[in-house]
Design a protein around this motif. Structure first.
Motif, PDB file in Angstrom:
ATOM      1  N   ALA A 288      29.510  79.169  51.447  1.00  0.00           N
ATOM      2  CA  ALA A 288      30.951  78.931  51.486  1.00  0.00           C
ATOM      3  C   ALA A 288      31.514  78.797  50.081  1.00  0.00           C
ATOM      4  CB  ALA A 288      31.253  77.660  52.274  1.00  0.00           C
ATOM      5  N   PRO A 289      32.767  79.172  49.885  1.00  0.00           N
ATOM      6  CA  PRO A 289      33.401  78.951  48.579  1.00  0.00           C
ATOM      7  C   PRO A 289      33.745  77.487  48.372  1.00  0.00           C
ATOM      8  CG  PRO A 289      34.969  79.918  50.108  1.00  0.00           C
ATOM      9  CD  PRO A 289      33.653  79.878  50.825  1.00  0.00           C
ATOM     10  N   ALA A 290      33.677  77.043  47.128  1.00  0.00           N
ATOM     11  CA  ALA A 290      34.091  75.679  46.780  1.00  0.00           C
ATOM     12  C   ALA A 290      35.596  75.537  46.984  1.00  0.00           C
ATOM     13  CB  ALA A 290      33.717  75.382  45.342  1.00  0.00           C
ATOM     14  N   VAL A 291      36.030  74.312  47.202  1.00  0.00           N
ATOM     15  CA  VAL A 291      37.452  74.074  47.460  1.00  0.00           C
ATOM     16  C   VAL A 291      38.080  73.058  46.511  1.00  0.00           C
ATOM     17  CG1 VAL A 291      37.220  74.674  49.905  1.00  0.00           C
ATOM     18  CG2 VAL A 291      36.993  72.285  49.201  1.00  0.00           C
ATOM     19  N   MET A 292      37.272  72.403  45.667  1.00  0.00           N
ATOM     20  CA  MET A 292      37.811  71.316  44.848  1.00  0.00           C
ATOM     21  C   MET A 292      38.523  71.796  43.583  1.00  0.00           C
ATOM     22  SD  MET A 292      37.367  68.604  46.531  1.00  0.00           S
ATOM     23  CE  MET A 292      37.818  67.409  45.272  1.00  0.00           C
ATOM     24  N   GLY A 293      38.323  73.030  43.197  1.00  0.00           N
ATOM     25  CA  GLY A 293      39.068  73.606  42.079  1.00  0.00           C
ATOM     26  C   GLY A 293      38.805  72.926  40.756  1.00  0.00           C
ATOM     27  N   THR A 294      39.827  72.889  39.898  1.00  0.00           N
ATOM     28  CA  THR A 294      39.657  72.406  38.536  1.00  0.00           C
ATOM     29  C   THR A 294      39.462  70.896  38.450  1.00  0.00           C
ATOM     30  OG1 THR A 294      42.067  72.293  38.271  1.00  0.00           O
ATOM     31  CG2 THR A 294      40.968  74.320  37.555  1.00  0.00           C
ATOM     32  N   ASP A 295      39.736  70.180  39.534  1.00  0.00           N
ATOM     33  CA  ASP A 295      39.526  68.733  39.531  1.00  0.00           C
ATOM     34  C   ASP A 295      38.095  68.348  39.912  1.00  0.00           C
ATOM     35  OD1 ASP A 295      42.053  68.061  38.686  1.00  0.00           O
ATOM     36  OD2 ASP A 295      42.851  67.785  40.709  1.00  0.00           O
ATOM     37  N   ALA A 296      37.249  69.316  40.209  1.00  0.00           N
ATOM     38  CA  ALA A 296      35.904  69.006  40.701  1.00  0.00           C
ATOM     39  C   ALA A 296      35.122  68.165  39.704  1.00  0.00           C
ATOM     40  CB  ALA A 296      35.150  70.295  41.010  1.00  0.00           C
ATOM     41  N   GLY A 297      35.253  68.463  38.407  1.00  0.00           N
ATOM     42  CA  GLY A 297      34.491  67.714  37.413  1.00  0.00           C
ATOM     43  C   GLY A 297      34.869  66.246  37.383  1.00  0.00           C
ATOM     44  N   LEU A 298      36.169  65.968  37.421  1.00  0.00           N
ATOM     45  CA  LEU A 298      36.626  64.580  37.405  1.00  0.00           C
ATOM     46  C   LEU A 298      36.285  63.853  38.703  1.00  0.00           C
ATOM     47  CD1 LEU A 298      40.120  64.965  35.697  1.00  0.00           C
ATOM     48  CD2 LEU A 298      38.138  63.734  34.784  1.00  0.00           C
ATOM     49  N   VAL A 299      36.538  64.497  39.825  1.00  0.00           N
ATOM     50  CA  VAL A 299      36.231  63.859  41.106  1.00  0.00           C
ATOM     51  C   VAL A 299      34.727  63.625  41.224  1.00  0.00           C
ATOM     52  CG1 VAL A 299      36.281  64.166  43.614  1.00  0.00           C
ATOM     53  CG2 VAL A 299      38.275  64.793  42.248  1.00  0.00           C
ATOM     54  N   GLY A 300      33.928  64.595  40.766  1.00  0.00           N
ATOM     55  CA  GLY A 300      32.489  64.440  40.855  1.00  0.00           C
ATOM     56  C   GLY A 300      31.950  63.366  39.929  1.00  0.00           C
ATOM     57  N   ALA A 301      32.507  63.275  38.722  1.00  0.00           N
ATOM     58  CA  ALA A 301      32.100  62.196  37.817  1.00  0.00           C
ATOM     59  C   ALA A 301      32.443  60.844  38.422  1.00  0.00           C
ATOM     60  CB  ALA A 301      32.790  62.362  36.466  1.00  0.00           C
ATOM     61  N   ALA A 302      33.617  60.766  39.060  1.00  0.00           N
ATOM     62  CA  ALA A 302      33.997  59.524  39.738  1.00  0.00           C
ATOM     63  C   ALA A 302      33.070  59.235  40.908  1.00  0.00           C
ATOM     64  CB  ALA A 302      35.443  59.620  40.224  1.00  0.00           C
ATOM     65  N   ALA A 303      32.697  60.267  41.644  1.00  0.00           N
ATOM     66  CA  ALA A 303      31.788  60.081  42.774  1.00  0.00           C
ATOM     67  C   ALA A 303      30.452  59.520  42.317  1.00  0.00           C
ATOM     68  CB  ALA A 303      31.580  61.409  43.504  1.00  0.00           C
ATOM     69  N   ALA A 304      29.938  60.047  41.202  1.00  0.00           N
ATOM     70  CA  ALA A 304      28.673  59.542  40.675  1.00  0.00           C
ATOM     71  C   ALA A 304      28.811  58.080  40.250  1.00  0.00           C
ATOM     72  CB  ALA A 304      28.225  60.409  39.501  1.00  0.00           C
ATOM     73  N   ALA A 305      29.962  57.740  39.680  1.00  0.00           N
ATOM     74  CA  ALA A 305      30.200  56.350  39.274  1.00  0.00           C
ATOM     75  C   ALA A 305      30.282  55.436  40.484  1.00  0.00           C
ATOM     76  CB  ALA A 305      31.479  56.262  38.450  1.00  0.00           C
ATOM     77  N   TRP A 306      31.001  55.876  41.527  1.00  0.00           N
ATOM     78  CA  TRP A 306      31.098  55.061  42.738  1.00  0.00           C
ATOM     79  C   TRP A 306      29.717  54.863  43.362  1.00  0.00           C
ATOM     80  CZ3 TRP A 306      34.724  51.898  43.772  1.00  0.00           C
ATOM     81  CH2 TRP A 306      36.058  52.184  43.479  1.00  0.00           C
ATOM     82  N   ALA A 307      28.911  55.940  43.412  1.00  0.00           N
ATOM     83  CA  ALA A 307      27.585  55.841  44.014  1.00  0.00           C
ATOM     84  C   ALA A 307      26.708  54.873  43.240  1.00  0.00           C
ATOM     85  CB  ALA A 307      26.935  57.216  44.086  1.00  0.00           C
ATOM     86  N   SER A 308      26.773  54.937  41.909  1.00  0.00           N
ATOM     87  CA  SER A 308      25.982  54.040  41.083  1.00  0.00           C
ATOM     88  C   SER A 308      26.436  52.601  41.263  1.00  0.00           C
ATOM     89  CB  SER A 308      26.104  54.440  39.612  1.00  0.00           C
ATOM     90  OG  SER A 308      25.458  53.516  38.783  1.00  0.00           O
ATOM     91  N   GLN A 309      27.736  52.423  41.343  1.00  0.00           N
ATOM     92  CA  GLN A 309      28.308  51.085  41.503  1.00  0.00           C
ATOM     93  C   GLN A 309      27.876  50.478  42.834  1.00  0.00           C
ATOM     94  OE1 GLN A 309      32.419  50.384  40.011  1.00  0.00           O
ATOM     95  NE2 GLN A 309      32.859  50.232  42.179  1.00  0.00           N
ATOM     96  N   GLU A 310      27.909  51.301  43.889  1.00  0.00           N
ATOM     97  CA  GLU A 310      27.504  50.818  45.211  1.00  0.00           C
ATOM     98  C   GLU A 310      26.019  50.480  45.237  1.00  0.00           C
ATOM     99  OE1 GLU A 310      25.470  51.070  48.872  1.00  0.00           O
ATOM    100  OE2 GLU A 310      25.488  52.756  47.495  1.00  0.00           O
ATOM    101  N   LYS A 311      25.217  51.264  44.511  1.00  0.00           N
ATOM    102  CA  LYS A 311      23.764  51.043  44.500  1.00  0.00           C
ATOM    103  C   LYS A 311      23.409  49.663  43.959  1.00  0.00           C
ATOM    104  CE  LYS A 311      19.515  53.202  42.797  1.00  0.00           C
ATOM    105  NZ  LYS A 311      18.969  54.317  41.986  1.00  0.00           N
ATOM    106  N   GLY A 312      24.217  49.201  43.004  1.00  0.00           N
ATOM    107  CA  GLY A 312      23.927  47.905  42.412  1.00  0.00           C
ATOM    108  C   GLY A 312      24.676  46.758  43.054  1.00  0.00           C
ATOM    109  N   ALA A 313      25.442  47.069  44.098  1.00  0.00           N
ATOM    110  CA  ALA A 313      26.251  46.027  44.748  1.00  0.00           C
ATOM    111  C   ALA A 313      25.623  45.619  46.067  1.00  0.00           C
ATOM    112  CB  ALA A 313      27.669  46.542  44.959  1.00  0.00           C
ATOM    113  N   GLY A 314      26.323  44.788  46.762  1.00  0.00           N
ATOM    114  CA  GLY A 314      25.851  44.345  48.066  1.00  0.00           C
ATOM    115  C   GLY A 314      26.280  45.312  49.147  1.00  0.00           C
ATOM    116  N   ALA A 315      27.304  44.954  49.910  1.00  0.00           N
ATOM    117  CA  ALA A 315      27.766  45.796  51.002  1.00  0.00           C
ATOM    118  C   ALA A 315      28.468  47.018  50.455  1.00  0.00           C
ATOM    119  CB  ALA A 315      28.730  45.004  51.899  1.00  0.00           C
TER     120      ALA A 315
END
Length: 324
Positions: A288-315
C-alpha cells in the motif's frame, strides 16, 4: 495534564523541522530551518538549536517531557550519534547529548528517518492495525523500518529494517555503501533516472531528467521509462519478499518521492511480488502507498518518544500502547 506533549525533530539534508506533538499525533507548534548541509558541524547544530529555541519560546513548551528525533542516517541510537550521508559534516556527531543540553536536560529518543516514517504509518497511517509491517521510504535513497508483534522494532542502533541495503543482485553495480546489487542502487529515484537515460530515454523540452519525469514518460507509454520503473519495482519486490519471508510481515507500506509515481511503480511491483513472495505464509502480503506525507518524520519521531515515555512509566496511555 501539565506535561502531555513531546517535542519532535525531523532532520534531513534539506530541512530541519520541529514540532510539539500531543498524544493523538496533532502537531500543535511548528518550526523549521534549512539544513546548512555543506557547512561545518556546528553550523548544522545551530540550525537545530534555532528550531528548538523557537519551540521553547512557545507557551506550550513547559508541557513537553521528551524529545524524539528522526534523523537521516546512519544513526547509532546506542551511542546517541548520527552520521547522515547527506550531511557530510556530521560523522559520529553526538546529537542526543547536544539536543538534551539545548532542551534543559529532557530525555531524548533517537531513531533513523526510515524508522520514524514506520512509526508514523503504524500509529496513524497505512499500517495502522497491522501487527507486522515493513515501511519503506523510496526517494534519493531507500530506507525503511519494521513493526513486529505490534511494536516498533528499531533495533539496537535504530537502523533495523534498512531494506535499501539488502542485496538483490549478487553481481550488480557497486553501491556507495560498498556492497553490490543493493535495492537502493536499483530502485532509488536517481538510479531510476540514470538507468532510463543510459537506455536512451530522452527528457522533455524542459530538460527535467528526474525520476518524476521518467514516471511521466512511462505514463505516456515510453518503453525505456516503463522498463526502468519495472526494474526498480522488481528490486523492491525482491527485498520486500525477502523481508516478509524472514519476519512474516503482513503489509509493506511505500512512501517517498518515488512512490508518487503511483501505478507506474505499484502495478509492476505487485506483479513482481507474485514472482518472489511464493511461500504460503507470504502470499497474502499487502502492498500500500504511505499516507502520512511530509509530516511522517515529525509524527514518527513523536511516536518513538511517546513509546519510550510509556515504556518507562506505569499505566500506558491508549495512544502509547498502540505504539509499543
Amino acid at each position: 495534564m501539565d506535561t502531555d506533549l513531546v517535542a519532535a525533530l525531523d532532520i534531513g539534508g534539506t530541512k530541519i523541522a520541529g514540532a510539539l506533538v500531543d498524544c493523538e499525533g496533532a502537531l500543535l507548534v511548528r518550526a523549521q530551518r534549512p539544513t546548512p548541509a555543506r557547512d561545518g558541524a556546528e553550523a548544522v547544530m545551530r540550525a537545530v538549536a534555532d528550531v528548538l529555541a523557537e519551540l521553547r519560546a512557545s507557551s506550550s513548551w513547559g508541557r513537553a517531557r521528551t524529545v524524539g528525533i528522526g534523523s537521516a542516517g546512519p544513526v547509532d541510537a546506542s551511542a546517541g550519534t548520527v552520521s547522515p550521508v547527506n550531511v557530510p559534516a556530521w560523522r559520529g556527531f553526538p546529537l542526543v547529548d547536544r539536543v538534551a543540553a539545548a532542551t534543559g536536560g529532557l530525555p531524548v529518543v533517537l531513531v533513523g528517518d526510515g524508522v520514524a516514517m514506520t512509526a508514523a504509518e503504524h500509529w496513524l497511517g497505512a499500517a495502522r492495525g497491522y501487527d507486522n509491517a515493513l515501511c519503506l521510504v523510496v526517494s534519493t535513497g531507500v530506507g525503511g523500518g519494521l513493526v513486529l508483534g505490534g511494536k516498533l522494532h528499531p533495533g539496537p542502533t535504530g537502523n533495523a529494517g534498512h531494506i535499501g541495503h539488502i542485496c538483490v543482485d549478487l553481481d550488480g553495480d557497486v553501491c556507495p555503501c560498498g556492497a553490490r546489487g543493493c535495492v537502493e542502487r536499483i530502485a532509488s529515484g536517481p538510479n531510476i533516472a540514470r538507468r532510463a537515460l543510459d537506455a536512451g530515454w530522452i527528457p522533455g523540452p524542459d530538460g527535467d531528467s528526474t525520476a518524476a519525469a521518467v514516471a511521466a514518460s512511462a505514463r505516456a507509454g515510453d518503453p525505456m521509462a516503463i522498463a526502468s520503473y519495472a526494474r526498480a519495482a522488481q528490486a523492491l519486490a525482491a527485498g520486500i519478499a525477502a523481508t516478509a519471508t524472514l519476519a512474516e510481515i503482513d503489509i509493506a507500506v511505500i512512501g517517498g518521492g518515488v512512490a508518487g509515481a503511483g501505478e507506474v511503480l505499484f502495478e509492476p511491483l505487485r506483479r513482481s511480488l507474485r514472482d518472489y513472495a511464493t511461500l504460503s505464509f507470504v502470499r497474502h502480503l499487502t502492498v500500500a502507498p504511505a499516507v502520512m506525507g511530509t509530516d511522517a518524520g515529525l509524527v514518527g519521531a513523536a511516536a518513538a518518544a511517546w513509546a519510550s515515555q510509556e515504556k518507562g512509566a506505569g499505566a500506558p496511555t491508549p495512544q502509547a500502547a498502540a505504539l509499543r
